[in-house]
Design a protein around this motif. Sequence first.
Motif, PDB file in Angstrom:
ATOM      1  N   SER A  75      33.856  80.446 -19.498  1.00  0.00           N
ATOM      2  CA  SER A  75      32.419  80.188 -19.672  1.00  0.00           C
ATOM      3  C   SER A  75      32.017  80.289 -21.140  1.00  0.00           C
ATOM      4  CB  SER A  75      31.582  81.146 -18.822  1.00  0.00           C
ATOM      5  OG  SER A  75      31.776  82.481 -19.219  1.00  0.00           O
ATOM      6  N   GLN A  76      32.643  81.186 -21.864  1.00  0.00           N
ATOM      7  CA  GLN A  76      32.353  81.302 -23.294  1.00  0.00           C
ATOM      8  C   GLN A  76      32.834  80.055 -24.038  1.00  0.00           C
ATOM      9  OE1 GLN A  76      34.263  84.622 -25.292  1.00  0.00           O
ATOM     10  NE2 GLN A  76      32.306  85.215 -26.152  1.00  0.00           N
ATOM     11  N   SER A 106      32.862  68.376 -19.594  1.00  0.00           N
ATOM     12  CA  SER A 106      34.312  68.353 -19.567  1.00  0.00           C
ATOM     13  C   SER A 106      34.898  69.753 -19.616  1.00  0.00           C
ATOM     14  CB  SER A 106      34.848  67.526 -20.738  1.00  0.00           C
ATOM     15  OG  SER A 106      34.509  68.132 -21.953  1.00  0.00           O
ATOM     16  N   GLU A 107      36.123  69.852 -19.184  1.00  0.00           N
ATOM     17  CA  GLU A 107      36.852  71.119 -19.224  1.00  0.00           C
ATOM     18  C   GLU A 107      37.214  71.452 -20.661  1.00  0.00           C
ATOM     19  OE1 GLU A 107      38.314  73.306 -16.750  1.00  0.00           O
ATOM     20  OE2 GLU A 107      36.700  72.442 -15.582  1.00  0.00           O
ATOM     21  N   CYS A 128      24.956  71.047 -25.911  1.00  0.00           N
ATOM     22  CA  CYS A 128      25.064  71.642 -24.578  1.00  0.00           C
ATOM     23  C   CYS A 128      24.252  72.930 -24.552  1.00  0.00           C
ATOM     24  CB  CYS A 128      26.524  71.987 -24.265  1.00  0.00           C
ATOM     25  SG  CYS A 128      27.598  70.559 -24.199  1.00  0.00           S
ATOM     26  N   SER A 129      23.596  73.149 -23.451  1.00  0.00           N
ATOM     27  CA  SER A 129      22.871  74.409 -23.329  1.00  0.00           C
ATOM     28  C   SER A 129      23.763  75.419 -22.644  1.00  0.00           C
ATOM     29  CB  SER A 129      21.594  74.202 -22.511  1.00  0.00           C
ATOM     30  OG  SER A 129      21.918  73.761 -21.212  1.00  0.00           O
ATOM     31  N   GLY A 130      23.666  76.670 -23.065  1.00  0.00           N
ATOM     32  CA  GLY A 130      24.496  77.722 -22.500  1.00  0.00           C
ATOM     33  C   GLY A 130      24.041  78.061 -21.097  1.00  0.00           C
ATOM     34  N   SER A 131      25.003  78.094 -20.164  1.00  0.00           N
ATOM     35  CA  SER A 131      24.656  78.440 -18.799  1.00  0.00           C
ATOM     36  C   SER A 131      25.599  79.474 -18.238  1.00  0.00           C
ATOM     37  CB  SER A 131      24.701  77.185 -17.921  1.00  0.00           C
ATOM     38  OG  SER A 131      25.998  76.629 -17.950  1.00  0.00           O
ATOM     39  N   GLY A 132      26.425  80.057 -19.098  1.00  0.00           N
ATOM     40  CA  GLY A 132      27.384  81.051 -18.636  1.00  0.00           C
ATOM     41  C   GLY A 132      26.722  82.382 -18.379  1.00  0.00           C
ATOM     42  N   SER A 133      27.396  83.182 -17.549  1.00  0.00           N
ATOM     43  CA  SER A 133      26.853  84.507 -17.269  1.00  0.00           C
ATOM     44  C   SER A 133      27.247  85.479 -18.354  1.00  0.00           C
ATOM     45  CB  SER A 133      27.362  84.997 -15.909  1.00  0.00           C
ATOM     46  OG  SER A 133      28.757  85.169 -15.969  1.00  0.00           O
ATOM     47  N   GLY A 134      26.508  86.538 -18.499  1.00  0.00           N
ATOM     48  CA  GLY A 134      26.780  87.515 -19.543  1.00  0.00           C
ATOM     49  C   GLY A 134      27.703  88.630 -19.098  1.00  0.00           C
ATOM     50  N   GLY A 135      28.337  88.489 -17.924  1.00  0.00           N
ATOM     51  CA  GLY A 135      29.206  89.543 -17.400  1.00  0.00           C
ATOM     52  C   GLY A 135      30.444  89.712 -18.263  1.00  0.00           C
ATOM     53  N   GLY A 136      31.088  90.891 -18.134  1.00  0.00           N
ATOM     54  CA  GLY A 136      32.261  90.968 -18.954  1.00  0.00           C
ATOM     55  C   GLY A 136      33.022  92.172 -18.710  1.00  0.00           C
ATOM     56  N   GLY A 187      51.025  85.282 -17.532  1.00  0.00           N
ATOM     57  CA  GLY A 187      50.237  84.598 -18.551  1.00  0.00           C
ATOM     58  C   GLY A 187      48.761  84.562 -18.208  1.00  0.00           C
ATOM     59  N   ARG A 188      47.968  84.224 -19.212  1.00  0.00           N
ATOM     60  CA  ARG A 188      46.526  84.030 -19.024  1.00  0.00           C
ATOM     61  C   ARG A 188      46.110  82.749 -19.715  1.00  0.00           C
ATOM     62  NH1 ARG A 188      42.779  88.906 -20.510  1.00  0.00           N
ATOM     63  NH2 ARG A 188      41.284  87.413 -19.718  1.00  0.00           N
ATOM     64  N   TRP A 189      45.095  82.092 -19.155  1.00  0.00           N
ATOM     65  CA  TRP A 189      44.558  80.889 -19.784  1.00  0.00           C
ATOM     66  C   TRP A 189      43.770  81.290 -21.018  1.00  0.00           C
ATOM     67  CZ3 TRP A 189      46.909  76.714 -18.662  1.00  0.00           C
ATOM     68  CH2 TRP A 189      47.356  76.446 -17.377  1.00  0.00           C
ATOM     69  N   TYR A 190      44.036  80.575 -22.110  1.00  0.00           N
ATOM     70  CA  TYR A 190      43.389  80.825 -23.402  1.00  0.00           C
ATOM     71  C   TYR A 190      42.690  79.531 -23.792  1.00  0.00           C
ATOM     72  CZ  TYR A 190      43.076  82.772 -28.155  1.00  0.00           C
ATOM     73  OH  TYR A 190      42.643  83.278 -29.360  1.00  0.00           O
ATOM     74  N   TYR A 191      41.384  79.565 -23.912  1.00  0.00           N
ATOM     75  CA  TYR A 191      40.569  78.365 -24.095  1.00  0.00           C
ATOM     76  C   TYR A 191      40.196  78.114 -25.549  1.00  0.00           C
ATOM     77  CZ  TYR A 191      40.103  78.884 -19.059  1.00  0.00           C
ATOM     78  OH  TYR A 191      40.362  79.016 -17.724  1.00  0.00           O
ATOM     79  N   ASP A 192      40.198  76.840 -25.916  1.00  0.00           N
ATOM     80  CA  ASP A 192      39.746  76.357 -27.234  1.00  0.00           C
ATOM     81  C   ASP A 192      40.450  77.013 -28.417  1.00  0.00           C
ATOM     82  OD1 ASP A 192      38.046  74.503 -26.193  1.00  0.00           O
ATOM     83  OD2 ASP A 192      36.252  75.722 -26.377  1.00  0.00           O
ATOM     84  N   GLY A 193      41.693  77.351 -28.258  1.00  0.00           N
ATOM     85  CA  GLY A 193      42.449  77.934 -29.359  1.00  0.00           C
ATOM     86  C   GLY A 193      43.127  76.863 -30.196  1.00  0.00           C
ATOM     87  N   ASN A 194      43.373  77.169 -31.456  1.00  0.00           N
ATOM     88  CA  ASN A 194      44.120  76.271 -32.336  1.00  0.00           C
ATOM     89  C   ASN A 194      45.602  76.515 -32.093  1.00  0.00           C
ATOM     90  OD1 ASN A 194      41.686  75.529 -33.500  1.00  0.00           O
ATOM     91  ND2 ASN A 194      41.840  77.091 -35.071  1.00  0.00           N
ATOM     92  N   LYS A 195      46.368  75.452 -31.861  1.00  0.00           N
ATOM     93  CA  LYS A 195      47.792  75.605 -31.592  1.00  0.00           C
ATOM     94  C   LYS A 195      48.589  75.259 -32.835  1.00  0.00           C
ATOM     95  CE  LYS A 195      51.561  74.380 -28.564  1.00  0.00           C
ATOM     96  NZ  LYS A 195      52.071  73.462 -27.574  1.00  0.00           N
ATOM     97  N   SER A 196      49.563  76.128 -33.143  1.00  0.00           N
ATOM     98  CA  SER A 196      50.426  75.891 -34.288  1.00  0.00           C
ATOM     99  C   SER A 196      51.766  76.575 -34.052  1.00  0.00           C
ATOM    100  CB  SER A 196      49.768  76.444 -35.560  1.00  0.00           C
ATOM    101  OG  SER A 196      50.646  76.335 -36.657  1.00  0.00           O
TER     102      SER A 196
END
Length: 110
Positions: A92-93, A31-32, A102-110, A71-80
């Motif tokens: 990917s992070q 899932s996203e 889940c096994s990690g499959s993201g790239s290590g680029g940054g 703006g930028r997309w911000y993932y898995d943040g707590n909203k308050s």
Amino acid sequence: MAAKERRRLRSSTVVLGGMGVLATALTSCGSEPDKRCVDPNSYDVSRGYKVVDSKACGKGGGGSSGGSSSGRWYYDGNKSGGFSDRGTFSKSQAVDRGGFGCSGSGSGGG
């Protein structure tokens, strides 16, 4: 005889419960991650990033390509209270750290 019936019922409950956990784990891997559009220049130490309208992040979902979007997309943040904190700008992070089993499959680029 009643003890045998009770034991079977417990076994069925454990099996069904275990299947539910497995199903949740498998669906969470694909899932996203949760995402919010934030103003990357609005960081406040106690509150995090200010959440803005998703139109500010554009359709592509990247938000970091340097285009005209503010703006930028911000993932898995707590909203308050209109702010989001403790997330990541890297999709990917967010996916790597998000799933149970889940096994990690993201790239290590940054």
